[in-house]
Design a protein around this motif. Structure first.
Motif, PDB file in Angstrom:
ATOM      1  N   UNK A  13       0.499  -1.708   0.002  1.00 12.40           N
ATOM      2  CA  UNK A  13       0.097   0.110  -0.018  1.00 12.40           C
ATOM      3  C   UNK A  13       1.398   1.313  -0.450  1.00 12.40           C
ATOM      4  N   UNK A  14       2.200   1.556   0.605  1.00  9.12           N
ATOM      5  CA  UNK A  14       2.946   2.567   0.223  1.00  9.12           C
ATOM      6  C   UNK A  14       3.615   2.606  -1.687  1.00  9.12           C
ATOM      7  N   UNK A  15       2.730   1.956  -2.027  1.00  6.02           N
ATOM      8  CA  UNK A  15       2.838   2.493  -3.970  1.00  6.02           C
ATOM      9  C   UNK A  15       3.024   4.228  -4.257  1.00  6.02           C
ATOM     10  N   UNK A  16       1.892   5.046  -3.469  1.00  7.72           N
ATOM     11  CA  UNK A  16       1.689   5.804  -4.135  1.00  7.72           C
ATOM     12  C   UNK A  16       2.926   7.001  -3.438  1.00  7.72           C
ATOM     13  N   UNK A  17       3.737   6.706  -2.081  1.00  8.76           N
ATOM     14  CA  UNK A  17       4.437   6.650  -1.672  1.00  8.76           C
ATOM     15  C   UNK A  17       5.586   6.653  -1.982  1.00  8.76           C
ATOM     16  N   UNK A  18       5.901   5.548  -2.385  1.00  5.82           N
ATOM     17  CA  UNK A  18       7.020   5.598  -3.118  1.00  5.82           C
ATOM     18  C   UNK A  18       7.583   6.244  -4.353  1.00  5.82           C
ATOM     19  N   UNK A  19       6.125   6.180  -5.788  1.00  6.03           N
ATOM     20  CA  UNK A  19       5.514   7.065  -6.327  1.00  6.03           C
ATOM     21  C   UNK A  19       6.238   8.179  -6.402  1.00  6.03           C
ATOM     22  N   UNK A  20       5.518   9.166  -5.336  1.00 10.80           N
ATOM     23  CA  UNK A  20       5.572  10.403  -4.871  1.00 10.80           C
ATOM     24  C   UNK A  20       7.689  10.854  -4.839  1.00 10.80           C
ATOM     25  N   UNK A  21       8.282   9.794  -3.617  1.00  5.83           N
ATOM     26  CA  UNK A  21       9.697   9.612  -3.594  1.00  5.83           C
ATOM     27  C   UNK A  21      10.767  10.233  -4.791  1.00  5.83           C
ATOM     28  N   UNK A  22       9.915   9.373  -5.564  1.00  8.77           N
ATOM     29  CA  UNK A  22      11.179   9.126  -6.821  1.00  8.77           C
ATOM     30  C   UNK A  22      10.997   9.824  -7.362  1.00  8.77           C
ATOM     31  N   UNK A  23       9.465  10.439  -7.981  1.00  9.25           N
ATOM     32  CA  UNK A  23       8.907  11.723  -8.962  1.00  9.25           C
ATOM     33  C   UNK A  23       9.899  12.554  -8.871  1.00  9.25           C
ATOM     34  N   UNK A  24      10.661  12.848  -8.907  1.00  8.41           N
ATOM     35  CA  UNK A  24      11.900  14.092  -9.313  1.00  8.41           C
ATOM     36  C   UNK A  24      12.753  13.663  -9.914  1.00  8.41           C
ATOM     37  N   UNK A  25      13.176  12.538  -9.646  1.00 10.85           N
ATOM     38  CA  UNK A  25      14.677  11.621 -10.539  1.00 10.85           C
ATOM     39  C   UNK A  25      14.269  12.070 -11.866  1.00 10.85           C
ATOM     40  N   UNK A  26      15.447  12.446 -12.196  1.00 14.28           N
ATOM     41  CA  UNK A  26      15.726  13.097 -13.316  1.00 14.28           C
ATOM     42  C   UNK A  26      16.302  12.463 -14.347  1.00 14.28           C
ATOM     43  N   UNK A  27      16.272  12.163 -15.737  1.00 15.14           N
ATOM     44  CA  UNK A  27      16.303  11.342 -17.002  1.00 15.14           C
ATOM     45  C   UNK A  27      16.942   9.949 -16.877  1.00 15.14           C
ATOM     46  N   UNK A  28      18.202  10.567 -16.454  1.00  9.74           N
ATOM     47  CA  UNK A  28      19.093   9.217 -16.500  1.00  9.74           C
ATOM     48  C   UNK A  28      18.639   8.679 -15.462  1.00  9.74           C
ATOM     49  N   UNK A  29      18.453   8.965 -14.438  1.00 14.67           N
ATOM     50  CA  UNK A  29      18.091   7.652 -13.803  1.00 14.67           C
ATOM     51  C   UNK A  29      16.864   7.342 -13.697  1.00 14.67           C
ATOM     52  N   UNK A  30      15.595   7.201 -14.298  1.00 15.22           N
ATOM     53  CA  UNK A  30      15.147   6.483 -14.433  1.00 15.22           C
ATOM     54  C   UNK A  30      15.096   5.299 -14.652  1.00 15.22           C
ATOM     55  N   UNK A  31      15.720   5.159 -16.055  1.00 10.56           N
ATOM     56  CA  UNK A  31      16.352   3.569 -16.365  1.00 10.56           C
ATOM     57  C   UNK A  31      16.414   2.967 -15.698  1.00 10.56           C
ATOM     58  N   UNK A  32      16.918   3.015 -14.447  1.00 13.66           N
ATOM     59  CA  UNK A  32      17.749   2.532 -13.520  1.00 13.66           C
ATOM     60  C   UNK A  32      16.022   1.819 -12.532  1.00 13.66           C
ATOM     61  N   UNK A  33      15.346   2.671 -12.540  1.00 15.37           N
ATOM     62  CA  UNK A  33      14.404   3.220 -11.409  1.00 15.37           C
ATOM     63  C   UNK A  33      13.149   1.863 -11.465  1.00 15.37           C
ATOM     64  N   UNK A  34      13.752   2.372 -13.663  1.00 15.45           N
ATOM     65  CA  UNK A  34      12.554   0.964 -14.107  1.00 15.45           C
ATOM     66  C   UNK A  34      12.957  -0.374 -13.922  1.00 15.45           C
ATOM     67  N   UNK A  35      14.266  -0.525 -14.158  1.00 13.40           N
ATOM     68  CA  UNK A  35      14.841  -1.834 -14.090  1.00 13.40           C
ATOM     69  C   UNK A  35      14.435  -2.602 -12.840  1.00 13.40           C
ATOM     70  N   UNK A  36      15.089  -1.258 -11.881  1.00 14.85           N
ATOM     71  CA  UNK A  36      14.290  -2.041  -9.948  1.00 14.85           C
ATOM     72  C   UNK A  36      13.235  -2.822  -9.755  1.00 14.85           C
ATOM     73  N   UNK A  37      12.220  -1.973 -10.905  1.00 13.57           N
ATOM     74  CA  UNK A  37      10.843  -2.053 -10.125  1.00 13.57           C
ATOM     75  C   UNK A  37      10.326  -3.004 -10.882  1.00 13.57           C
ATOM     76  N   UNK A  38      11.128  -3.593 -12.241  1.00  8.85           N
ATOM     77  CA  UNK A  38      10.642  -4.299 -13.513  1.00  8.85           C
ATOM     78  C   UNK A  38      11.353  -6.187 -12.754  1.00  8.85           C
ATOM     79  N   UNK A  39      12.121  -5.686 -12.107  1.00  5.93           N
ATOM     80  CA  UNK A  39      13.230  -7.115 -12.131  1.00  5.93           C
ATOM     81  C   UNK A  39      12.524  -7.456 -11.428  1.00  5.93           C
ATOM     82  N   UNK A  40      12.270  -9.706 -12.011  1.00  8.65           N
ATOM     83  CA  UNK A  40      12.023 -10.822 -10.768  1.00  8.65           C
ATOM     84  C   UNK A  40      12.168 -10.597  -9.690  1.00  8.65           C
ATOM     85  N   UNK A  41      10.861 -11.283  -8.959  1.00  8.20           N
ATOM     86  CA  UNK A  41       9.693 -11.478  -9.114  1.00  8.20           C
ATOM     87  C   UNK A  41       8.578 -10.803  -9.536  1.00  8.20           C
ATOM     88  N   UNK A  42       8.139 -10.777 -10.537  1.00  5.29           N
ATOM     89  CA  UNK A  42       7.111  -9.373 -10.833  1.00  5.29           C
ATOM     90  C   UNK A  42       6.199  -9.008  -8.873  1.00  5.29           C
TER      91      UNK A  42
END
Length: 563
Positions: free
Chosen positions: A192-221
């Motif tokens: 249930x902390x998904x919105x808090x996580x999104x709020x915290x990471x939203x200011x991340x610059x473009x060059x950091x977003x690929x790594x953030x995506x990889x972290x959240x997309x990594x298995x397991x789903x």
């Protein structure tokens, strides 16, 4: 006073829900709560002090903390806290309240002492580190919070219970990837902390977003991580990637809830194709007529009448409710799908439960179906059957457009409720064009309605020569049609022309992006990279730049020996 109250509220929201054995409350405690809710803080304080001597003392202490903050009397909290801590030294609520009281009264020098006393009383607990770190984060001291978490790692041998605080401190200091890793860990136990996580990471610059995506997309789903990433993608302006994060969830109640939340946001933003996909996924897990109606409506608004027909609920022909809800949707879908004759039969089947005005409205949808089929004679006949003035309906607006009468088309289509991509393009095009007559443009739209895509592409190119004020838009539509037909070389030639002759037009960035994607499909990654770099450097303010950056990274990786 209000700032102190805000601090208390914020800290309470950050705290996880603790399950504690319910103690029997006393009458005095309930009376204190009533007085507090009536903003009678002085009277409530007296009763909360009395309730500290009852089994409800923990909740009473929290109540006393709140009302003292409202009154500006937080310094009066130290005496009862000293007594309570002496009797129950391992009660985390009392220890946490003491830390907050020191902070709110400006006695910062006392904070480390109180924290150390707490760790000595509970040497194996993560509670002192969690509460102190949260307090420091709330006060804008992420480095201090990080130091406290580091102490926990040394003393406890783990920070497993401090992932939320670690994630927040890392984000606050710009350590985006470590923050994402900590958030991923925290979300595994607290989705249930998904919105808090999104709020915290939203200011991340473009060059950091690929790594953030990889972290959240990594298995397991993981549901929590995927929901957080979907919210981030929406905030970053890439909702399609948000749906990509959610669509891999295994169908269950948690996934269905995530899909419905995403769909609701897409509906609000009128991103109908994404709303359709999410609602259809949820519908497979949780079938219901209402959800089917929402999914069908989203599909129809996305210009997908086939899906709308496949998921739309059925309704009995004697049902007045179906005549008001399901029937209009199915008639619209059949008409948009090029089956106006079936739409006519459906309207006739419901004739017994339709009001005259309701039937007339449906007949206008049928007329629109004949318009979509390019049969203008039957469209006009259907309008007459509906008792409509041929010059005062949505269908009449399309007829006017097909006949090149832009003046009438503008007036009639301006108020239509038909939210299709074709309408959006038509309205945008007519707004760009200055004249009131455009026979060549009408012929192009008519060819499109008759599903003659190749003819429509040629007609839009021909119209561009006659209408310089909208030439780039007409050419852009021709290129999109050719690309959809997989005629990539023809599409590239048109996009190249747009960039050469109309480099300052709104369609130029889209031409670069379209050219790049077509080149990728043709296996020419080098050209794709060149076009994406050109888009980013030449049109830095374009809304397509974030998408171009993502595709540029992928295109570079596809070049042998690159990177």
């Amino acid at each position: 006073m209000r700032s102190a109250r805000s601090l208390l509220v914020a800290l309470a929201l950050l705290a996880p829900v603790a399950v504690r054995a319910q103690q029997p409350d006393t009458t005095v405690f309930y009376r204190a709560m009533d007085l507090e809710s009536d903003s009678k803080f002085r009277e409530a304080a007296v009763l909360y002090r009395q309730a500290l001597r009852t089994p409800a003392r923990v909740n009473a202490l929290l109540g006393l903390e709140r009302v003292y903050a409202e009154l500006g009397w937080t310094d009066s909290l130290f005496v009862p806290l000293d007594s309570l801590i002496a009797q129950w030294p391992q009660e985390p609520v009392y220890r946490g309240a003491l830390l907050r009281a020191y902070a709110m009264t400006g006695r910062d020098a006392e904070l480390p002492r109180a924290f150390e006393a707490w760790t000595q009383a509970m040497p194996k607990s993560s509670e002192p580190y969690r509460e102190y770190a949260r307090l420091l984060l709330q006060r804008g001291r992420p480095a201090g919070a990080d130091s406290i978490i580091a102490q926990a790692r040394v003393r406890l041998g783990t920070t497993a219970d401090l992932q939320l605080e670690l994630a927040q401190s890392r984000a606050a200091t710009g350590q985006w990837i470590p923050s994402a890793v900590a958030w991923r860990s925290a979300l595994a136990g607290m989705p249930d902390l998904d919105q808090a996580a999104a709020f915290s990471l939203a200011p991340a610059p473009e060059d950091a977003r690929i790594g953030i995506r990889q972290t959240f997309l990594a298995p397991p789903v993981d549901v929590g991580a995927r929901r957080a990433l979907a919210a981030l993608e929406m905030d970053w302006g890439s909702p399609a990637d948000g749906w990509h994060a959610l669509r891999e969830l295994s169908p269950d109640s948690a996934a269905a809830a995530a899909w419905l939340d995403f769909a609701q946001r897409c509906e609000a933003d009128e991103r109908w194709s994404l709303a359709r996909d999410a609602l259809v996924a949820a519908l497979k897990w949780r079938p219901s007529p209402d959800l089917a109606l929402r999914a069908a409506t989203a599909a129809l608004n996305a210009g997908d009448p086939e899906t709308a027909l496949s998921v739309a609920p059925e309704g009995g022909v004697d049902s007045a409710r179906a005549a008001m809800t399901v029937l209009p949707l199915r008639v619209r879908a059949l008409s948009a799908y090029g089956r106006p004759a079936d739409a006519e039969h459906l309207v006739a089947a419901y004739s017994r439960v339709l009001t005259p005005s309701g039937r007339a409205a449906l007949e206008r949808y049928v007329a629109f179906g004949w318009v979509r089929a390019g049969d203008l004679a039957r469209a006009k006949a259907a309008l007459q059957q509906a008792g409509s003035n041929p010059d005062s309906s949505d269908a009449a607006g399309w007829i006017a457009l097909f006949e090149g009468d832009l003046r009438s088309a503008r007036a009639l289509l301006r108020t239509t409720s038909d939210a299709t991509p074709e309408l959006a393009f038509a309205m945008g095009l007519m707004a760009r064009m200055k004249g009131d007559t455009a026979v060549a443009v009408g012929q192009a739209f008519l060819a499109l309605a008759r599903r003659d895509s190749s003819g429509a592409a040629r007609a839009f190119q021909h119209a561009a020569a006659a209408h310089a004020d909208a030439a780039s838009m007409l050419l852009g539509e021709a290129a999109q049609i050719q690309s959809a037909l997989r005629k990539e070389h023809e599409a590239i030639a048109i996009w190249q022309r747009i960039l050469q002759e109309f480099a300052d037009s709104p369609e130029a960035p889209a031409a670069d992006l379209g050219w790049a994607r077509a080149s990728q499909r043709l296996g020419d990654a080098s050209t794709a990279v060149a076009r994406l770099e050109h888009l980013i450097l030449t049109y830095p303010q374009s809304a397509l730049v974030p998408q171009a950056r993502r595709e540029l990274d992928l295109a570079r990786r596809s070049i042998p020996g690159a990177g």
